[in-house]
Design an enzyme around this catalytic site. Structure first.
Site, PDB file in Angstrom:
ATOM      1  N   GLY A   1       0.849  -1.191   0.000  1.00 55.15           N
ATOM      2  CA  GLY A   1       0.000   0.000   0.000  1.00 55.15           C
ATOM      3  C   GLY A   1       0.880   1.235   0.000  1.00 55.15           C
ATOM      4  O   GLY A   1       1.343   1.682  -1.051  1.00 55.15           O
TER       5      GLY A   1
ATOM      6  N   GLU B   1      -4.464   8.142  -2.620  1.00 56.38           N
ATOM      7  CA  GLU B   1      -3.385   8.877  -3.318  1.00 56.38           C
ATOM      8  C   GLU B   1      -2.298   9.310  -2.327  1.00 56.38           C
ATOM      9  O   GLU B   1      -1.678  10.363  -2.463  1.00 56.38           O
ATOM     10  CB  GLU B   1      -3.947  10.035  -4.156  1.00 56.38           C
ATOM     11  CG  GLU B   1      -4.903   9.485  -5.218  1.00 56.38           C
ATOM     12  CD  GLU B   1      -5.070  10.350  -6.443  1.00 56.38           C
ATOM     13  OE1 GLU B   1      -4.211  11.200  -6.715  1.00 56.38           O
ATOM     14  OE2 GLU B   1      -6.077  10.129  -7.161  1.00 56.38           O
TER      15      GLU B   1
HETATM   16  N1  COS Z   1       8.665  12.168  -9.383  1.00 59.57           N
HETATM   17  C1  COS Z   1       9.589  11.492 -10.095  1.00 59.57           C
HETATM   18  N2  COS Z   1      10.360  10.517  -9.577  1.00 59.57           N
HETATM   19  C2  COS Z   1      10.183  10.228  -8.269  1.00 59.57           C
HETATM   20  C3  COS Z   1       9.251  10.906  -7.462  1.00 59.57           C
HETATM   21  C4  COS Z   1       8.477  11.917  -8.063  1.00 59.57           C
HETATM   22  N3  COS Z   1       7.573  12.597  -7.363  1.00 59.57           N
HETATM   23  N4  COS Z   1       9.305  10.409  -6.214  1.00 59.57           N
HETATM   24  C5  COS Z   1      10.225   9.449  -6.217  1.00 59.57           C
HETATM   25  N5  COS Z   1      10.780   9.342  -7.475  1.00 59.57           N
HETATM   26  C6  COS Z   1      11.842   8.462  -7.896  1.00 59.57           C
HETATM   27  C7  COS Z   1      13.053   8.651  -6.998  1.00 59.57           C
HETATM   28  O1  COS Z   1      13.870   9.710  -7.469  1.00 59.57           O
HETATM   29  C8  COS Z   1      13.756   7.312  -7.082  1.00 59.57           C
HETATM   30  O2  COS Z   1      14.494   7.234  -8.286  1.00 59.57           O
HETATM   31  P1  COS Z   1      16.115   7.023  -8.255  1.00 59.57           P
HETATM   32  O3  COS Z   1      16.317   5.727  -7.551  1.00 59.57           O
HETATM   33  O4  COS Z   1      16.495   6.998  -9.695  1.00 59.57           O
HETATM   34  O5  COS Z   1      16.640   8.186  -7.499  1.00 59.57           O
HETATM   35  C9  COS Z   1      12.589   6.331  -7.221  1.00 59.57           C
HETATM   36  O6  COS Z   1      11.469   7.096  -7.693  1.00 59.57           O
HETATM   37  C10 COS Z   1      12.244   5.686  -5.898  1.00 59.57           C
HETATM   38  O7  COS Z   1      11.941   6.708  -4.986  1.00 59.57           O
HETATM   39  P2  COS Z   1      12.095   6.540  -3.411  1.00 59.57           P
HETATM   40  O8  COS Z   1      13.420   5.909  -3.114  1.00 59.57           O
HETATM   41  O9  COS Z   1      11.782   7.829  -2.766  1.00 59.57           O
HETATM   42  O10 COS Z   1      10.951   5.472  -3.114  1.00 59.57           O
HETATM   43  P3  COS Z   1      10.436   4.853  -1.746  1.00 59.57           P
HETATM   44  O11 COS Z   1      10.216   3.419  -1.940  1.00 59.57           O
HETATM   45  O12 COS Z   1      11.350   5.274  -0.625  1.00 59.57           O
HETATM   46  O13 COS Z   1       8.984   5.488  -1.486  1.00 59.57           O
HETATM   47  C11 COS Z   1       7.048   6.857  -1.398  1.00 59.57           C
HETATM   48  C12 COS Z   1       8.454   6.602  -1.962  1.00 59.57           C
HETATM   49  C13 COS Z   1       6.831   6.418   0.024  1.00 59.57           C
HETATM   50  C14 COS Z   1       6.889   8.359  -1.495  1.00 59.57           C
HETATM   51  C15 COS Z   1       6.035   6.145  -2.361  1.00 59.57           C
HETATM   52  O14 COS Z   1       6.110   4.759  -2.190  1.00 59.57           O
HETATM   53  C16 COS Z   1       4.611   6.594  -2.177  1.00 59.57           C
HETATM   54  O15 COS Z   1       4.208   7.656  -2.660  1.00 59.57           O
HETATM   55  N6  COS Z   1       3.789   5.776  -1.472  1.00 59.57           N
HETATM   56  C17 COS Z   1       2.379   6.019  -1.394  1.00 59.57           C
HETATM   57  C18 COS Z   1       1.701   5.350  -2.547  1.00 59.57           C
HETATM   58  C19 COS Z   1       0.352   5.908  -2.781  1.00 59.57           C
HETATM   59  O16 COS Z   1       0.141   7.101  -2.845  1.00 59.57           O
HETATM   60  N7  COS Z   1      -0.579   5.013  -2.964  1.00 59.57           N
HETATM   61  C20 COS Z   1      -1.907   5.378  -3.279  1.00 59.57           C
HETATM   62  C21 COS Z   1      -2.313   4.551  -4.422  1.00 59.57           C
HETATM   63  S1  COS Z   1      -3.157   5.408  -5.621  1.00 59.57           S
HETATM   64  S2  COS Z   1      -4.929   5.716  -4.867  1.00 59.57           S
END
Ligand code: COS
Length: 384
Positions: free
Chosen positions: A130, A364
């Site tokens: 999630g 989201e």
């Molecule tokens: N735009 C572009 N690229 C992005 C980004 C963004 N907003 N956010 C992260 N990235 C990229 C990062 O730069 C990273 O790339 P590199 O490895 O090349 O640097 C990659 O994506 C992974 O990012 P990160 O290491 O930050 O990922 P994490 O696993 O630590 O988690 C969160 C990021 C927690 C922010 C993400 O999993 C998230 O948003 N979770 C919630 C999911 C959600 O909203 N679910 C709802 C479902 S839809 S109703």
């Protein structure tokens, strides 16, 4: 950015009238039947609501982010289920194609989305993935000119109505995190896809979610969004940056609606010989709500304008979504309180909004995920 104020005013007037005359009178019916009547969906198509964010060359209105949030401020003034039926096609279901799709993918899919003929849905969440979206387990294994997809997606909004899914699946099992994930366009009638029972939810009756199950589902390789493996997580995050501003705008619209209802009630309802709005403790609730609503509206507009200016708005999108969704919850809670006993009764409608808006703090990205995104971005900026 507003491209043409006059055209924008016409659109906003049309949406406001549609909300007032078509949607508000049908709120209770939708809540009771858990269905949005087909003729209302047809009217939404005719108004162009499914194509708000699709580029003009593919038949959409190509709204800028600022224009989109202004429309959502209006569309928010009714049951969120009405927004939900267009929401995934306007937002998270289509934007992966708009932002990262190839010209062929855009030409093939966007016109159908713009007209509302095809509903797009976003398939990221899974039973065990999630908030930690990068841990997703759905597999897509290359087999000739196809990928074979296996896995289950959970709580997928509009899945029962969807014609296509933007699906995030793992193409590289040796990469357990984000870089192993690719994004696909998957047609809902592809053999190997089945659907779970409709989820029974706390609120937002009329908006449907369910599991989507992929069993040896063969997806053409040319349906990888952008034609590139391993960047699907980034596509999903870009889509969510935009989606979070959109949801924040809806929160502003809904909060405005419930506050308007609470104000009207407070001015009509008499106790101790005068309208309860004359009492300062009621005024405090009204004033705090108005203040927070104003703050959220300013944040949403600022984030939208910055995105239109080409800035990275990951932080602003999360700030706006965090504040606006929490604000909306507080405003709905106060609206119930101002209504007193009537606030708890279904006939007055405000308890329905109270339940409906609870979702804004969860989907989201939960409020806690927004906090993580904001704080991480702060630390990254400080380290640079
Ligand atoms: N735009 C572009 N690229 C992005 C980004 C963004 N907003 N956010 C992260 N990235 C990229 C990062 O730069 C990273 O790339 P590199 O490895 O090349 O640097 C990659 O994506 C992974 O990012 P990160 O290491 O930050 O990922 P994490 O696993 O630590 O988690 C969160 C990021 C927690 C922010 C993400 O999993 C998230 O948003 N979770 C919630 C999911 C959600 O909203 N679910 C709802 C479902 S839809 S109703």
């Amino acid at each position: 950015m507003i491209r043409d104020q006059e055209t924008m005013n016409v659109l906003l007037d049309n949406v406001a009238r549609f909300v007032r005359e078509r949607l508000v009178p049908n709120e209770e019916r939708v809540a009771e039947t858990d269905e949005i009547p087909a003729d209302i969906v047809d009217d939404m198509k005719a108004l162009g609501l499914f194509g708000l964010t699709i580029p003009e060359q593919y038949g959409g209105l190509d709204l800028t982010m600022e224009e989109e949030v202004l429309v959502m401020f209006e569309l928010g003034k009714t049951s969120p289920a009405f927004r939900s039926i267009i929401g995934t096609t306007v937002g998270i279901g289509s934007q992966g194609i708009v932002i990262d799709g190839t010209d062929e993918q855009k030409a093939k899919w966007l016109p159908k989305l713009a007209s509302g003929a095809t509903i797009a849905s976003f398939a990221l969440t899974e039973p065990e993935s999630g908030s930690d979206a990068a841990s997703l387990k759905t597999r897509a294994v290359r087999d000739g000119d196809h990928y074979v997809v296996n896995g289950t997606k959970r709580f997928i909004t509009n899945a029962p109505q969807a014609g296509i899914f933007t699906l995030m699946a793992r193409t590289n099992p040796d990469e357990p995190r984000a870089s192993g994930i690719s994004a696909f366009i998957v047609e809902a009638d592809t053999p190997g896809i089945s659907f779970g029972k409709r989820d029974r939810k706390m609120g937002q009756k009329g908006a449907h979610t369910c599991d989507v199950i992929f069993e040896n589902c063969r997806v053409p390789a040319h349906n990888v969004i952008g034609g590139k493996e391993g960047v699907g997580f980034k596509t999903a995050m870009k889509v969510l940056d935009k989606g979070r501003i959109h949801i924040a705008a809806i929160c502003v619209g809904v909060a405005q609606r419930v506050l308007d209802d609470a104000l009207r009630y407070a001015m009509e309802r008499k106790q101790f010989g005068q309208p309860i709005a004359e009492f300062q403790l009621i005024q405090a609730m009204l004033a705090d709500s108005q203040t927070e609503l104003y703050a959220a509206r300013c944040m949403v507009l600022d984030a939208a304008r910055k995105r239109d200016a080409g800035e990275n708005v990951s932080t602003e999108a999360s700030c706006a979504k965090l504040f606006a969704s929490e604000m909306c919850g507080r405003v709905a809670d106060r609206a119930v309180q101002i209504h007193g006993g009537a606030g708890y009764m279904a006939d007055y409608g405000v308890e329905r909004f109270y339940r409906d808006v609870r979702l804004f703090r969860i989907y989201e990205g939960t409020s806690q995920i927004q906090q993580i995104v904001i704080a991480r971005n702060m630390m990254r900026a400080a380290a640079r």
